[in-house]
Scaffold this motif. Structure first.
Motif, short mmCIF file in Angstrom:
data_model
loop_
_atom_site.label_atom_id
_atom_site.label_comp_id
_atom_site.label_asym_id
_atom_site.label_seq_id
_atom_site.Cartn_x
_atom_site.Cartn_y
_atom_site.Cartn_z
N ASP A 260 0.82 -1.22 0.00
CA ASP A 260 0.00 0.00 0.00
C ASP A 260 0.84 1.27 0.00
OD1 ASP A 260 -2.36 -1.53 0.15
OD2 ASP A 260 -2.18 -1.68 2.34
N LEU A 261 2.15 1.14 -0.25
CA LEU A 261 3.03 2.30 -0.20
C LEU A 261 2.96 3.16 -1.46
CD1 LEU A 261 6.25 0.69 1.37
CD2 LEU A 261 4.56 2.18 2.49
N GLY A 262 2.30 2.65 -2.49
CA GLY A 262 2.21 3.40 -3.74
C GLY A 262 3.47 3.29 -4.58
N LEU A 263 4.37 2.35 -4.23
CA LEU A 263 5.61 2.15 -4.96
C LEU A 263 5.45 1.03 -5.99
CD1 LEU A 263 8.11 2.19 -1.97
CD2 LEU A 263 7.80 4.02 -3.66
N PRO A 264 6.24 1.04 -7.04
CA PRO A 264 6.25 -0.12 -7.94
C PRO A 264 6.67 -1.37 -7.18
CG PRO A 264 7.38 1.75 -8.95
CD PRO A 264 7.13 2.11 -7.51
N VAL A 265 6.00 -2.49 -7.45
CA VAL A 265 6.31 -3.76 -6.77
C VAL A 265 6.44 -4.84 -7.83
CG1 VAL A 265 5.57 -5.47 -5.08
CG2 VAL A 265 5.03 -3.06 -4.71
N LEU A 266 7.48 -5.66 -7.69
CA LEU A 266 7.66 -6.82 -8.55
C LEU A 266 7.70 -8.07 -7.67
CD1 LEU A 266 8.25 -8.25 -11.25
CD2 LEU A 266 10.68 -7.81 -10.85
N GLY A 267 6.74 -8.95 -7.85
CA GLY A 267 6.73 -10.23 -7.12
C GLY A 267 7.34 -11.32 -7.97
N ILE A 268 8.22 -12.11 -7.38
CA ILE A 268 8.89 -13.19 -8.09
C ILE A 268 8.57 -14.52 -7.41
CG2 ILE A 268 11.14 -14.19 -8.66
CD1 ILE A 268 12.23 -11.36 -8.89
N CYS A 269 7.97 -15.46 -8.16
CA CYS A 269 7.66 -16.79 -7.67
C CYS A 269 6.80 -16.72 -6.40
CB CYS A 269 8.96 -17.58 -7.46
SG CYS A 269 8.70 -19.36 -7.31
N TYR A 270 7.35 -17.06 -5.23
CA TYR A 270 6.56 -16.93 -3.99
C TYR A 270 6.06 -15.51 -3.82
CZ TYR A 270 5.35 -17.02 0.99
OH TYR A 270 4.69 -16.91 2.19
N GLY A 271 6.87 -14.53 -4.26
CA GLY A 271 6.46 -13.13 -4.17
C GLY A 271 5.19 -12.85 -4.95
N MET A 272 5.01 -13.53 -6.09
CA MET A 272 3.77 -13.40 -6.86
C MET A 272 2.60 -13.97 -6.09
SD MET A 272 2.96 -14.85 -10.68
CE MET A 272 1.31 -15.36 -11.19
N GLN A 273 2.82 -15.13 -5.47
CA GLN A 273 1.76 -15.77 -4.70
C GLN A 273 1.39 -14.94 -3.47
OE1 GLN A 273 3.55 -19.59 -4.05
NE2 GLN A 273 3.94 -19.84 -6.23
N PHE A 274 2.40 -14.38 -2.80
CA PHE A 274 2.16 -13.51 -1.64
C PHE A 274 1.33 -12.30 -2.05
CE2 PHE A 274 3.30 -9.79 0.87
CZ PHE A 274 3.11 -10.23 2.17
N MET A 275 1.72 -11.69 -3.17
CA MET A 275 1.00 -10.51 -3.66
C MET A 275 -0.46 -10.84 -3.96
SD MET A 275 1.78 -8.26 -7.11
CE MET A 275 3.42 -7.77 -6.61
N ALA A 276 -0.66 -11.92 -4.74
CA ALA A 276 -2.02 -12.29 -5.11
C ALA A 276 -2.87 -12.64 -3.89
CB ALA A 276 -1.98 -13.48 -6.08
N HIS A 277 -2.29 -13.40 -2.98
CA HIS A 277 -3.01 -13.85 -1.78
C HIS A 277 -3.47 -12.67 -0.92
CE1 HIS A 277 -4.07 -16.42 1.60
NE2 HIS A 277 -3.20 -15.79 2.37
N HIS A 278 -2.57 -11.70 -0.71
CA HIS A 278 -2.89 -10.58 0.19
C HIS A 278 -3.71 -9.49 -0.48
CE1 HIS A 278 -0.77 -11.65 3.90
NE2 HIS A 278 0.09 -12.27 3.11
N LEU A 279 -3.83 -9.54 -1.80
CA LEU A 279 -4.65 -8.54 -2.49
C LEU A 279 -6.00 -9.10 -2.91
CD1 LEU A 279 -1.94 -6.77 -4.69
CD2 LEU A 279 -3.02 -5.92 -2.59
N GLY A 280 -6.34 -10.31 -2.41
CA GLY A 280 -7.67 -10.85 -2.64
C GLY A 280 -7.76 -11.90 -3.73
N GLY A 281 -6.62 -12.34 -4.29
CA GLY A 281 -6.64 -13.40 -5.28
C GLY A 281 -6.65 -14.76 -4.61
N LYS A 282 -6.49 -15.82 -5.40
CA LYS A 282 -6.51 -17.17 -4.86
C LYS A 282 -5.31 -17.95 -5.38
CE LYS A 282 -9.47 -21.29 -4.43
NZ LYS A 282 -10.76 -21.91 -4.85
N VAL A 283 -4.65 -18.64 -4.43
CA VAL A 283 -3.49 -19.47 -4.74
C VAL A 283 -3.81 -20.90 -4.32
CG1 VAL A 283 -1.03 -19.84 -4.30
CG2 VAL A 283 -1.95 -17.51 -4.32
N VAL A 284 -3.50 -21.86 -5.19
CA VAL A 284 -3.77 -23.27 -4.88
C VAL A 284 -2.55 -24.11 -5.25
CG1 VAL A 284 -6.25 -23.00 -5.28
CG2 VAL A 284 -4.76 -23.75 -7.15
N PRO A 285 -2.43 -25.31 -4.64
CA PRO A 285 -1.36 -26.23 -5.07
C PRO A 285 -1.55 -26.63 -6.52
CG PRO A 285 -2.29 -26.90 -2.95
CD PRO A 285 -3.19 -25.83 -3.50
N SER A 286 -0.47 -26.65 -7.28
CA SER A 286 -0.54 -27.01 -8.70
C SER A 286 -0.76 -28.51 -8.87
CB SER A 286 0.75 -26.60 -9.42
OG SER A 286 0.95 -25.21 -9.32
#
Length: 527
Positions: free
Chosen positions: A73-99
Motif C-alpha cells: 500500500d506504499l504506492g511504490l512499484p512492486v515486482l513479485g517473483i515466484c513466492y512473491g507473486m503468490q504472496f502478492m495475489a493472496h494478500h490482495l484478494g486473489g486465490k493461490v492453490v497447489p498445482s
C-alpha cells in the motif's frame, strides 16, 4: 542513502541475492532485507521500488514467511517473483492453490498481454521455473500477462505499478530475465544508474575505518581472489595496522604455501605472516568422513590459529613499543575474511528464511566463543563483482583471475577420510588438471576446474600388473556467480591428456571419470 534504492524483501529463496546483484549491474543500489523487516525500516531507505523474492514455502503453510502486507500500500512499484507473486495475489484478494503439476527447470512462457515489464521482449520467453503453487484467481485490477501450458505465469496491475512473474528472472537460465528486471528498475521505478564499484570501495573503506578505529586487524588470507581483495580494501582503510596471516592447513594445493606468500608480499605489498599448521589440522581431521564435520573442524582450527597469532603479534608490538589500543583496550580485535554471498546463503539463513545447504569454514563453521570480531567487507558481493572491485583497486590480473578455491581447501575435494597420503595424491592430480587446462587456453574461460579424490577403489592393469587404486573425478563448470552452474564439455583431447597423465604419473590412481552434473541439482564442490 542513495535516492535510487530498490529494496528486496527476502522470503527465503536461494537466489534472493542474485536479484540484488542483477540490479547492481544496472549501477543501481539495492539492499536485501528479511521479509519480516518492519515497515518503518523499509521506508527509512526511501526506496523507489520493492521486489518480493521467491521462497520455498506455500502461502498457506503454518510457518510461511510473511511480510507486512502494508508494503503493498506504499504506492511504490512492486515486482513479485515466484513466492512473491503468490504472496502478492493472496494478500490482495486473489486465490493461490497447489498445482496439479509442479513446474521446475526450463520452461517456455507465452506473453498474452504486453505491458511495461515486457517492453521489447519476445512473445515467447525461455525461463527458469521452480514452484508448486499457482495463482488461479486474480486480485481486483490485475490482468493475466503471461501463461505456460498449465499455469498463470505473470499478472499485472499497471495502474498501481504492481507486476509479478512465476519464474526466476534473476537466474542465468531465464534468457530474457536481465532485460525484464531492467524494465522494472529503470523504466517502471525510474532509477538513476549512479552506483558503481568505485562507490562501493569508497563507502566500504570509510565504514571499515570507522569500525576498526585505532585498533588492529588480522586477515585470513588464502591467496585467492576473495581474501586478497578483502585484504587490500582493509589495508586501504587502516594501512599497516592490518597483518595478513596465511595458514597452511595441510589441504592446500601443490606448492601453494610458498607461491601465495610471494604473490601477496611482492605483488600486493601486504604484510604477511605465514604459519605452517598442517600437522595440527591433519591430526584433527584424521578419521573424519562427514563433510560438515570436516568444515567445522577446519573453521575451529583456523580461529584457534588466529587467536594464537594475534597474541604473538601483540607481544612483538609491545616489545618494540608499537602497541596501540582501541577504546576497549584491545590491540587486535578484528578478523578480516573474504566471505562472499554464495558462502553466506548456502551456510545460514542471514537475510531471510532460506534453506541451509552446507556450512563454510568462514561462515557456518565459526565457533561461538571466538575471541575476534569479524569484518567481512565482501559478504554481499559475488565473485565477478569482487573481481571488478579488485580491478578498480589496481590489483594485477594474475591475482584476480584465479579460479575460486574453497575455504576448507582440498578437504572438500577428498571424499571420505583425509590422510597425508590421500592429500598428496589429490595435490598431484589437481596440479595436472590445472596445468593442462591452462595449456589448452581454457583457464580464464572456465569458472572452476579441479580434481576430486573418491573413496572408491577399482581394479586396473598397468604394465601387465594388476592394480587396485583410487578413482579420480574431474570437475569443470561454467558459472557467473557460483549460485548456478553448468558442466563444461571439455575437448576430448584435453580430457584424454589429463586422464593419461594422472593415471601414469600419480601413484595411487588408476581410473579417471568426468562429472557432468550441473548446479542444481548438484553443488560445484563435492562436499
Amino acid at each position: 542513502m542513495d535516492s535510487s534504492t530498490v529494496v528486496i524483501l527476502d522470503f527465503g529463496a536461494q537466489y534472493t541475492q542474485l536479484i540484488a546483484r542483477r540490479i547492481r549491474e544496472f549501477n543501481v543500489f539495492s539492499v536485501v532485507l528479511p521479509c519480516t523487516a518492519p515497515l518503518d525500516a523499509i521506508t527509512a531507505l526511501n526506496p523507489i521500488g520493492i521486489v518480493l523474492s521467491g521462497g520455498p514455502s506455500s502461502v498457506y503453510d503454518a510457518d510461511a514467511p510473511k511480510a507486512d502486507a502494508a508494503v503493498l500500500d506504499l504506492g511504490l512499484p512492486v515486482l513479485g517473483i515466484c513466492y512473491g507473486m503468490q504472496f502478492m495475489a493472496h494478500h490482495l484478494g486473489g486465490k493461490v492453490v497447489p498445482s496439479d503439476k509442479r513446474e521446475y527447470g526450463d520452461a517456455v512462457v507465452e506473453v498474452v498481454q504486453t505491458n511495461k515489464l515486457f517492453a521489447g521482449l519476445p512473445v515467447e520467453l525461455q525461463v527458469w521455473m521452480s514452484h508448486g503453487d499457482s495463482v488461479v484467481d486474480l486480485p481486483t485490477g490485475f490482468n493475466i500477462a503471461a501463461k505456460t501450458h498449465n499455469a498463470l505465469a505473470s499478472i499485472a496491475n499497471e495502474a498501481t505499478r504492481m507486476y509479478a512473474v512465476q519464474w526466476h528472472p534473476e537466474v542465468a537460465h531465464s534468457k530474457q530475465g536481465t532485460a525484464l528486471l531492467k524494465n522494472f528498475v529503470l523504466n517502471i521505478c525510474g532509477a538513476q544508474a549512479n552506483w558503481t564499484p568505485a562507490h562501493f570501495i569508497e563507502t566500504t573503506v570509510d565504514a571499515i575505518r570507522k569500525q576498526v578505529g585505532t585498533g588492529h586487524a588480522i586477515c585470513a588470507l588464502s591467496g585467492g581472489v576473495d581474501s586478497a581483495v578483502a585484504a587490500v580494501l582493509v589495508a586501504k582503510a587502516i594501512g599497516d595496522r592490518l597483518t595478513c596471516i596465511f595458514v597452511n592447513n595441510g589441504v592446500l594445493r601443490k606448492n601453494e604455501f610458498a607461491q601465495v606468500q610471494a604473490n601477496m608480499r611482492e605483488k600486493l605489498g601486504l604484510k604477511v605472516v605465514a604459519v605452517d599448521a598442517s600437522k595440527r589440522f591433519l591430526q584433527q581431521l584424521g578419521g573424519i568422513t562427514d563433510p560438515e564435520t570436516k568444515r567445522k573442524i577446519i573453521g575451529r582450527e583456523f580461529i584457534t590459529v588466529f587467536d594464537d597469532e594475534a597474541a604473538r603479534i601483540l607481544k612483538e608490538q609491545e616489545k618494540h613499543g608499537e602497541l596501540q589500543q582501541d577504546a576497549k583496550g584491545n590491540e587486535i580485535a578484528w578478523l578480516v575474511q573474504g566471505t562472499l554471498y554464495p558462502d553466506v546463503i548456502e551456510s545460514s539463513s542471514v537475510k531471510g528464511p532460506s534453506q541451509t545447504i552446507k556450512s563454510h569454514h568462514n561462515v557456518g563453521g565459526l565457533p561461538e566463543n571466538m575471541k575476534l570480531k569479524l569484518i567481512e567487507p565482501l559478504r554481499d558481493l559475488f565473485k565477478d563483482e569482487v573481481r571488478r572491485v579488485g580491478r578498480d583497486l589496481g590489483m594485477p590480473d594474475d591475482v584476480l583471475d584465479r579460479q575460486p578455491f574453497p575455504g576448507p581447501g582440498l578437504a572438500v575435494r577428498i571424499v571420505g577420510e583425509i590422510t597425508p597420503e590421500r592429500v598428496e595424491i589429490l595435490q598431484n592430480a589437481d596440479d595436472i588438471v590445472v596445468f593442462e587446462i591452462k595449456k589448452a587456453g581454457l583457464y580464464k574461460k572456465i569458472w572452476q576446474s579441479f580434481a576430486v579424490l573418491l573413496p572408491v577403489k577399482s581394479v586396473g592393469v598397468m604394465g601387465d600388473q594388476r592394480t587396485y587404486a583410487y578413482t579420480c573425478a574431474i570437475r569443470a563448470v561454467h558459472s557467473e556467480d557460483g549460485m548456478t552452474a553448468d558442466w563444461v564439455p571439455l575437448p576430448y583431447e584435453v580430457l584424454k591428456t589429463i586422464s593419461s597423465r594422472i593415471v601414469n604419473e600419480v601413484r595411487g590412481i588408476n581410473r579417471v571419470v568426468y562429472d557432468i552434473t550441473s548446479k542444481p541439482p548438484g553443488t560445484i564442490e563435492w562436499e
